[in-house]
Every structure is written in structure tokens, then in C-alpha cells.
Design a protein around this motif. Structure first.
Motif, PDB file in Angstrom:
ATOM      1  N   THR A  64       0.818  -1.215   0.000  1.00  0.00           N
ATOM      2  CA  THR A  64       0.000   0.000   0.000  1.00  0.00           C
ATOM      3  C   THR A  64       0.848   1.261   0.000  1.00  0.00           C
ATOM      4  O   THR A  64       0.603   2.187  -0.777  1.00  0.00           O
ATOM      5  N   GLY A  65       1.850   1.316   0.870  1.00  0.00           N
ATOM      6  CA  GLY A  65       2.668   2.520   0.981  1.00  0.00           C
ATOM      7  C   GLY A  65       3.412   2.849  -0.299  1.00  0.00           C
ATOM      8  O   GLY A  65       3.360   3.983  -0.784  1.00  0.00           O
ATOM      9  N   THR A  66       4.076   1.852  -0.851  1.00  0.00           N
ATOM     10  CA  THR A  66       4.835   2.059  -2.085  1.00  0.00           C
ATOM     11  C   THR A  66       3.925   2.410  -3.257  1.00  0.00           C
ATOM     12  O   THR A  66       4.206   3.331  -4.028  1.00  0.00           O
ATOM     13  N   SER A  67       2.833   1.669  -3.379  1.00  0.00           N
ATOM     14  CA  SER A  67       1.881   1.917  -4.473  1.00  0.00           C
ATOM     15  C   SER A  67       1.294   3.312  -4.369  1.00  0.00           C
ATOM     16  O   SER A  67       1.147   4.018  -5.376  1.00  0.00           O
ATOM     17  N   LEU A  68       0.950   3.707  -3.152  1.00  0.00           N
ATOM     18  CA  LEU A  68       0.346   5.024  -2.947  1.00  0.00           C
ATOM     19  C   LEU A  68       1.323   6.133  -3.284  1.00  0.00           C
ATOM     20  O   LEU A  68       0.978   7.106  -3.957  1.00  0.00           O
ATOM     21  N   PHE A  69       2.561   5.994  -2.835  1.00  0.00           N
ATOM     22  CA  PHE A  69       3.574   7.016  -3.097  1.00  0.00           C
ATOM     23  C   PHE A  69       3.819   7.171  -4.596  1.00  0.00           C
ATOM     24  O   PHE A  69       3.826   8.290  -5.124  1.00  0.00           O
ATOM     25  N   LEU A  70       4.019   6.060  -5.286  1.00  0.00           N
ATOM     26  CA  LEU A  70       4.301   6.107  -6.722  1.00  0.00           C
ATOM     27  C   LEU A  70       3.110   6.647  -7.509  1.00  0.00           C
ATOM     28  O   LEU A  70       3.271   7.476  -8.412  1.00  0.00           O
ATOM     29  N   SER A  71       1.903   6.187  -7.164  1.00  0.00           N
ATOM     30  CA  SER A  71       0.706   6.607  -7.900  1.00  0.00           C
ATOM     31  C   SER A  71       0.414   8.081  -7.724  1.00  0.00           C
ATOM     32  O   SER A  71       0.137   8.803  -8.690  1.00  0.00           O
TER      33      SER A  71
END
Length: 226
Positions: A173-180
Motif C-alpha cells: 500500500t505505501g509504495t503503491s500510494l507514493f508512486l501513484s
């Protein structure tokens, strides 16, 4: 067909019961209304026509809400991995294509609901603050319709696909949210027309990127081990 419809209903029910979806809608409406009230009260929006004001307000809301859509889309995908529920979905006798498609349609319906409520309720309320002289025939302009309607038709599917792609690849969630969110913030102002390029070329470029993201997310999800 019944299987797909039931999957879409299930995804809609998930989002309906999640506080995040309601919070995204309410926050988007409140932020847009607050900013517009503040700027109007301080005479910072000297528009001659109501149509110009509505286009500005619409762009403001769209930028805020698109970020909310991206956050919700990431949550819809990555939470399945975080909670381990993706395994329960995969082992069901249902095609992975149907599973991902149902989530995609559910997010499109969520964005449609958010934009519809805005156009029907929030925007008319803020527009009532304009003086009568500002109401003219600007609403009949082709550019007005294009800005209000077509802009959303392009934005929502693109950024939902972007969020799904990062969510499926990163599975966190954290990585996906940051990149998106980062990519969305950097590219949103370049849509649909890329600065320095013509409209047809810009549309071709965004279309190619959209198709590539769609293929990557779909193929990755289909062959991914969980």
C-alpha cells in the motif's frame, strides 16, 4: 455475465462500507467549496462569464478528486494483498480477468458518482455566488462542454489504470500510494494536451501510455503468484 455483475456488486459494496470512499468524496467537495468561497470573498476570481468560473471550479475539483480516486484505487488493489484476501479471490472458480475487470468497473462507477454529485449539487451552489451580469450564453460554447465532460472521460480511466498498475506490481500500500500519487501530481496538468505538442499528438501519446499500462497490469495480475 451474471458472474461479472455479481463481482461488480461485491466491489461496490466493499467501497460503500469503507470509510475511505466516503471520506474522499466529502473531503473533495469541502476542499473545493472552501477554496472557491475564500477566493470569491477576496475577489480573487474576476471572471466575466459564469462559464469561465465553472470551468475553473471544475478543474479545481477534478484535480482534488482525481487524487482521491487514485488513493481509493490503490487501496482497492493493495488491501487485497495486505489482508491476504487476494488468495480467496484467486482460488475461486472465477477468471482473474473477471476479478480485475470488476474492480476496474467499480472504480469507474465510483468516479462517476463523485463527478455527478459535484455537477448536480456542489457546483450549482458555488455558482450562485456570481453576480447576474456574469450569466451569459457561455454555457453554449463547445469548449465549455468539452472542458466539463470530455476532460473527465479521459482522466478517470487513465489514472485508475495507473493506480491499479502500481498496486499490482508493488503489492504494498505505501509504495503503491507514493508512486501513484507522485506520478499523478506530475502528469495531471499535462492532460489531455501536453505542453508544446498538438492535440492529436498528445492524445496519441496518452492513448499509447494508457494501453501499455492496461496490458502490464492485466498480464501481471493474470500470471502473478499469491
Amino acid at each position: 455475465m451474471n458472474t461479472v455483475i455479481n463481482l461488480i456488486k461485491n466491489e461496490n459494496m466493499k467501497m460503500h462500507h469503507q470509510r475511505s470512499s466516503t471520506l474522499i468524496l466529502v473531503t473533495s467537495y469541502l476542499l473545493t467549496t472552501t477554496v472557491l468561497f475564500f477566493q470569491l470573498l477576496n475577489d480573487m476570481l474576476p471572471f466575466r462569464a459564469a462559464a469561465d468560473f465553472i470551468i475553473y471550479a471544475d478543474h479545481l475539483f477534478t484535480q482534488i478528486f482525481i487524487l482521491g480516486i487514485v488513493i481509493q484505487a490503490v487501496h482497492l488493489i493493495s488491501s487485497e494483498y495486505a489482508d491476504g484476501t487476494i488468495k480467496l479471490l484467486i482460488i475461486r472458480p472465477v477468471s482473474r480477468n473477471y476479478i480485475l475487470f470488476s474492480k476496474y468497473v467499480a472504480m469507474l462507477l465510483f468516479s462517476l458518482k463523485g463527478f455527478s454529485i459535484y455537477l448536480l449539487l456542489i457546483l450549482p451552489l458555488t455558482t450562485l455566488l456570481l453576480v447576474p451580469e456574469q450569466w451569459n450564453d457561455g454555457f453554449m460554447r463547445i469548449s465549455f462542454v468539452r472542458e466539463i465532460i470530455l476532460f473527465k472521460i479521459i482522466l478517470s480511466p487513465f489514472f485508475i489504470t495507473l493506480a491499479f498498475t502500481w498496486g499490482i506490481i508493488a503489492r504494498d500500500t505505501g509504495t503503491s500510494l507514493f508512486l501513484s500519487v507522485t506520478v499523478t501530481a506530475l502528469t495531471m496538468n499535462m492532460m489531455p494536451i501536453i505542453p508544446g505538442l498538438s492535440t492529436p499528438i498528445s492524445i496519441v501519446i496518452w492513448s499509447v501510455i494508457y494501453v501499455v499500462l492496461m496490458i502490464i497490469s492485466w498480464e501481471r495480475f493474470k500470471h502473478q503468484e499469491v
